[in-house]
Design a protein around this motif. Structure first.
Motif, mmCIF file in Angstrom:
data_model
loop_
_atom_site.group_PDB
_atom_site.id
_atom_site.type_symbol
_atom_site.label_atom_id
_atom_site.label_comp_id
_atom_site.label_asym_id
_atom_site.label_seq_id
_atom_site.Cartn_x
_atom_site.Cartn_y
_atom_site.Cartn_z
ATOM 1 N N HIS A 367 20.710 -74.944 53.949
ATOM 2 C CA HIS A 367 20.878 -74.116 53.015
ATOM 3 C C HIS A 367 20.408 -73.991 51.765
ATOM 4 C CE1 HIS A 367 24.465 -74.357 55.964
ATOM 5 N NE2 HIS A 367 24.535 -72.966 55.706
ATOM 6 N N LYS A 368 20.339 -75.165 50.957
ATOM 7 C CA LYS A 368 19.699 -75.248 49.872
ATOM 8 C C LYS A 368 18.775 -76.759 49.740
ATOM 9 C CE LYS A 368 24.059 -73.522 47.622
ATOM 10 N NZ LYS A 368 25.261 -74.040 47.107
ATOM 11 N N ALA A 369 18.069 -76.687 48.574
ATOM 12 C CA ALA A 369 17.160 -77.746 48.616
ATOM 13 C C ALA A 369 17.073 -78.294 47.338
ATOM 14 C CB ALA A 369 15.766 -77.511 49.075
ATOM 15 N N LEU A 370 16.519 -79.567 46.745
ATOM 16 C CA LEU A 370 16.318 -80.122 45.503
ATOM 17 C C LEU A 370 15.178 -80.743 45.760
ATOM 18 C CD1 LEU A 370 18.789 -82.194 43.386
ATOM 19 C CD2 LEU A 370 16.527 -83.043 43.826
ATOM 20 N N LEU A 371 14.167 -80.599 44.595
ATOM 21 C CA LEU A 371 12.647 -81.003 44.657
ATOM 22 C C LEU A 371 12.687 -81.788 43.311
ATOM 23 C CD1 LEU A 371 10.779 -77.775 45.510
ATOM 24 C CD2 LEU A 371 11.838 -79.128 47.033
ATOM 25 N N ASP A 372 12.495 -83.047 43.558
ATOM 26 C CA ASP A 372 12.010 -83.841 42.209
ATOM 27 C C ASP A 372 10.707 -84.617 42.484
ATOM 28 O OD1 ASP A 372 12.455 -85.466 40.078
ATOM 29 O OD2 ASP A 372 13.959 -86.877 40.937
ATOM 30 N N PRO A 373 9.562 -83.863 42.459
ATOM 31 C CA PRO A 373 8.352 -84.545 42.499
ATOM 32 C C PRO A 373 7.838 -85.182 41.534
ATOM 33 C CG PRO A 373 8.201 -82.021 41.894
ATOM 34 C CD PRO A 373 9.625 -82.503 42.118
ATOM 35 N N PRO A 374 6.599 -85.764 41.743
ATOM 36 C CA PRO A 374 6.007 -86.665 40.605
ATOM 37 C C PRO A 374 5.000 -85.563 39.947
ATOM 38 C CG PRO A 374 4.809 -86.945 43.088
ATOM 39 C CD PRO A 374 6.098 -86.149 43.009
ATOM 40 N N ARG A 375 4.441 -85.894 38.884
ATOM 41 C CA ARG A 375 3.653 -84.936 38.223
ATOM 42 C C ARG A 375 2.588 -83.905 38.919
ATOM 43 N NH1 ARG A 375 2.255 -86.100 32.751
ATOM 44 N NH2 ARG A 375 -0.057 -85.433 32.967
ATOM 45 N N SER A 376 2.353 -84.529 40.122
ATOM 46 C CA SER A 376 1.393 -83.518 41.054
ATOM 47 C C SER A 376 2.090 -82.288 41.285
ATOM 48 C CB SER A 376 0.582 -84.294 42.061
ATOM 49 O OG SER A 376 1.746 -84.973 42.736
ATOM 50 N N GLY A 377 3.278 -82.231 41.380
ATOM 51 C CA GLY A 377 4.261 -81.098 41.826
ATOM 52 C C GLY A 377 4.535 -80.910 43.301
ATOM 53 N N ALA A 378 5.045 -79.891 43.569
ATOM 54 C CA ALA A 378 5.361 -79.568 45.065
ATOM 55 C C ALA A 378 4.928 -78.359 45.754
ATOM 56 C CB ALA A 378 7.065 -79.632 45.122
ATOM 57 N N LEU A 379 3.632 -78.089 45.588
ATOM 58 C CA LEU A 379 3.004 -76.807 45.959
ATOM 59 C C LEU A 379 2.987 -76.804 47.545
ATOM 60 C CD1 LEU A 379 1.827 -74.064 45.148
ATOM 61 C CD2 LEU A 379 -0.360 -75.342 44.911
ATOM 62 N N GLN A 380 2.698 -77.974 48.063
ATOM 63 C CA GLN A 380 2.438 -78.160 49.215
ATOM 64 C C GLN A 380 3.641 -78.099 50.343
ATOM 65 O OE1 GLN A 380 1.440 -80.198 46.901
ATOM 66 N NE2 GLN A 380 -0.852 -80.698 47.493
ATOM 67 N N ALA A 401 3.334 -78.329 33.528
ATOM 68 C CA ALA A 401 2.165 -77.451 34.140
ATOM 69 C C ALA A 401 2.229 -77.083 35.570
ATOM 70 C CB ALA A 401 0.733 -78.012 33.697
ATOM 71 N N THR A 402 2.792 -78.182 36.261
ATOM 72 C CA THR A 402 3.117 -78.044 37.831
ATOM 73 C C THR A 402 3.947 -77.271 38.149
ATOM 74 O OG1 THR A 402 3.860 -80.310 37.790
ATOM 75 C CG2 THR A 402 1.429 -79.913 38.269
ATOM 76 N N LEU A 403 5.231 -77.388 37.175
ATOM 77 C CA LEU A 403 6.551 -76.605 37.284
ATOM 78 C C LEU A 403 6.043 -75.038 37.238
ATOM 79 C CD1 LEU A 403 9.510 -75.877 37.552
ATOM 80 C CD2 LEU A 403 9.687 -76.274 35.035
ATOM 81 N N ALA A 404 5.265 -74.788 36.404
ATOM 82 C CA ALA A 404 4.731 -73.429 36.004
ATOM 83 C C ALA A 404 4.060 -72.887 37.206
ATOM 84 C CB ALA A 404 4.093 -73.285 34.572
ATOM 85 N N ARG A 405 3.185 -73.796 37.618
ATOM 86 C CA ARG A 405 2.395 -73.596 38.940
ATOM 87 C C ARG A 405 3.114 -73.144 39.990
ATOM 88 N NH1 ARG A 405 -0.485 -78.153 41.432
ATOM 89 N NH2 ARG A 405 1.715 -78.267 42.012
ATOM 90 N N ASP A 406 4.076 -74.094 40.319
ATOM 91 C CA ASP A 406 5.035 -73.901 41.448
ATOM 92 C C ASP A 406 6.264 -72.629 41.185
ATOM 93 O OD1 ASP A 406 3.725 -76.159 42.391
ATOM 94 O OD2 ASP A 406 5.371 -77.541 42.262
ATOM 95 N N ALA A 407 6.453 -72.347 40.033
ATOM 96 C CA ALA A 407 7.381 -71.223 39.911
ATOM 97 C C ALA A 407 6.480 -69.929 40.194
ATOM 98 C CB ALA A 407 7.715 -71.531 38.497
ATOM 99 N N ASP A 408 5.420 -69.975 39.740
ATOM 100 C CA ASP A 408 4.530 -68.946 40.080
ATOM 101 C C ASP A 408 4.515 -68.578 41.598
ATOM 102 O OD1 ASP A 408 2.738 -66.745 40.232
ATOM 103 O OD2 ASP A 408 1.086 -67.908 39.740
#
Length: 442
Positions: A367-380, A401-408
């Protein structure tokens, strides 16, 4: 063949105006059409400076004199603030630090991610001093000084800053920097210790000495006596993390508590844990509010570590699956679940950056997810989330910067909305910026 002397720096102008603050916390000025990044300068100030580095398109420097101070400037309480790389913003009023970090977060999301939050969350702020319970400190015997130095690196160099104390470290270590340096200076292997790692939870504090040769029996006795007097426990590390061993009689259990979730988490000295336990408790409590797990929901926790979010969520959800790339952390997460009597949390080890055949868990529904990635983000892993039914995502970021990329990708590519975002002040007096964002489908 004689080594060429470096060119001397040109004479800087008599004064420059500071236009803004960069993401690294430096003042930005213009000199002859070239950007100059100045440590110790604030927007609106007029300063004199000296150059520390020159490149074709930019230069760096440090403030020598403030001719006109910004209203937000405050005296730096630390006598080492001008040289130590551990902090960069002590000269900026703490309330102004928070405002700047909030503005920086929203600017990065808008400019890099092309997204704007529907609402701003109040910033999470904990104690600004003595907050660090995890840290890596350099160690070096300096022959010219005739003694050993312990501390963070000097700003912009590989040298160890000559510290007497450190007020951002927990006082157990921060008030004893000079005493620890003198202790190491008296060891037979003082020139064979390049690093100390500090690890502390609610109770005892461990100092892991990285050693290039084993300590002598006399060294061990000196370390043990000092530890017993000061409440410190010494471990040694001869190679990788698997070689860490406590000195005889020095082994302890490290743990921290999350009282709001009735959870206690045990960890090893070099395991990843948040450096600021007060802020971490606030962060977990806010995560529970924003994710709002219900007793009939299955939750996915990616990059789960040793269960910092997973186990509190399990107290409220039907089931939680934690996925982590480090098998050692997965083992600790399972043990932590057992210690806390939590039976509805499962953990699996998987490389979340690998583009291999999907794991069985990746075809289940959540139903829901939590993401807590390192600096490289969670794009994959983002493409997976809508496919397995995730309607709400709570993203905990340590790098905007990676939060913004992934939010996009989530908003402009996968159809989620950025419902809310807020700043987490995990590292006061530094430019380091963490954040929490909520995304929802539809």
């Amino acid at each position: 063949m004689t080594k060429k002397k470096p060119k001397p720096f040109p004479k800087p102008p008599d004064a420059v105006e500071i236009a803004s603050l960069t993401p690294e916390g430096r003042g930005l000025a213009q000199v002859d059409g070239k950007s100059v990044f100045l440590h110790g300068a604030l927007p609106g100030e007029r300063v004199r400076f000296r150059y520390t580095r020159l490149r074709k398109d930019r230069a760096e420097g440090t403030v020598e004199e403030v001719l006109r101070a910004a209203p937000e400037r405050v005296p730096t309480p630390c006598p080492h603030a001008d040289i130590c790389g551990g902090c960069s913003l002590q000269h900026l009023d703490p309330a102004a630090q928070i405002r700047w970090k909030q503005e920086m977060l929203e600017r990065v999301l808008a400019e890099t991610g092309q997204v704007r939050p529907e609402r701003r969350l109040p910033p999470l702020i904990a104690a600004p001093w003595g907050y660090r319970r995890k840290a890596r400190l350099g160690v070096r015997y300096v022959a010219k000084k005739g003694r050993t130095l312990v501390g963070f690196r000097e700003r912009g160099t590989s040298y160890i800053a000559d510290l007497r104390r450190c007020d951002i470290l927990h006082p157990t270590v921060g008030e004893r920097i000079e005493a620890i340096a003198k202790l190491l200076d008296g060891l037979s292997i003082r020139q064979r210790i390049p690093q100390i790692e500090m690890a502390m939870g609610e109770g005892p504090c461990v100092l892991v000495l990285r050693v290039l040769e084993p300590p002598s029996a006399r060294d061990v006795a000196r370390l043990t006596d000092f530890g017993e007097t000061c409440g410190l426990h010494f471990y040694v590390q001869a190679g990788g993390a698997e070689t860490i061993r406590p000195l005889l009689g020095q082994g302890v259990d490290l743990y921290y508590d999350l009282p709001g979730a009735d959870v206690r988490l045990y960890f090893q000295p070099t395991d990843f844990t948040q450096v600021n336990p007060g802020l971490n408790r606030m962060m977990v409590e806010q995560a529970l509010v924003l994710l709002a797990p219900r007793s009939d929901e299955r939750i996915l926790d990616l990059f789960c570590g040793l269960g910092n979010f997973t186990l509190p969520i399990a107290r409220r959800a039907a089931e939680v699956l934690g996925v982590e790339g480090d098998p050692g952390l997965v083992a600790r997460a399972r043990t932590n679940a057992e210690h806390n009597g939590i039976t509805n949390a499962r953990f699996v080890a998987a490389d979340l950056y690998a583009r291999s055949d999907p794991q069985p868990w990746a075809s289940q529904r959540f139903h829901k997810a939590l993401l807590d990635p390192p600096r490289s983000g969670a794009l994959q892993v983002l493409e997976l989330l809508p496919a397995i039914g995730v309607g709400r995502i709570l993203y905990v970021s340590c790098y905007p910067a990676t939060l913004a990329r992934d939010a996009d990708r989530l908003v402009n590519g996968l159809g989620y909305r950025l419902r809310a975002v807020g700043m987490l002040d995990m590292f006061p007096h530094t430019a380091h910026l963490e954040a929490m964002a909520v995304f929802e489908r539809g």
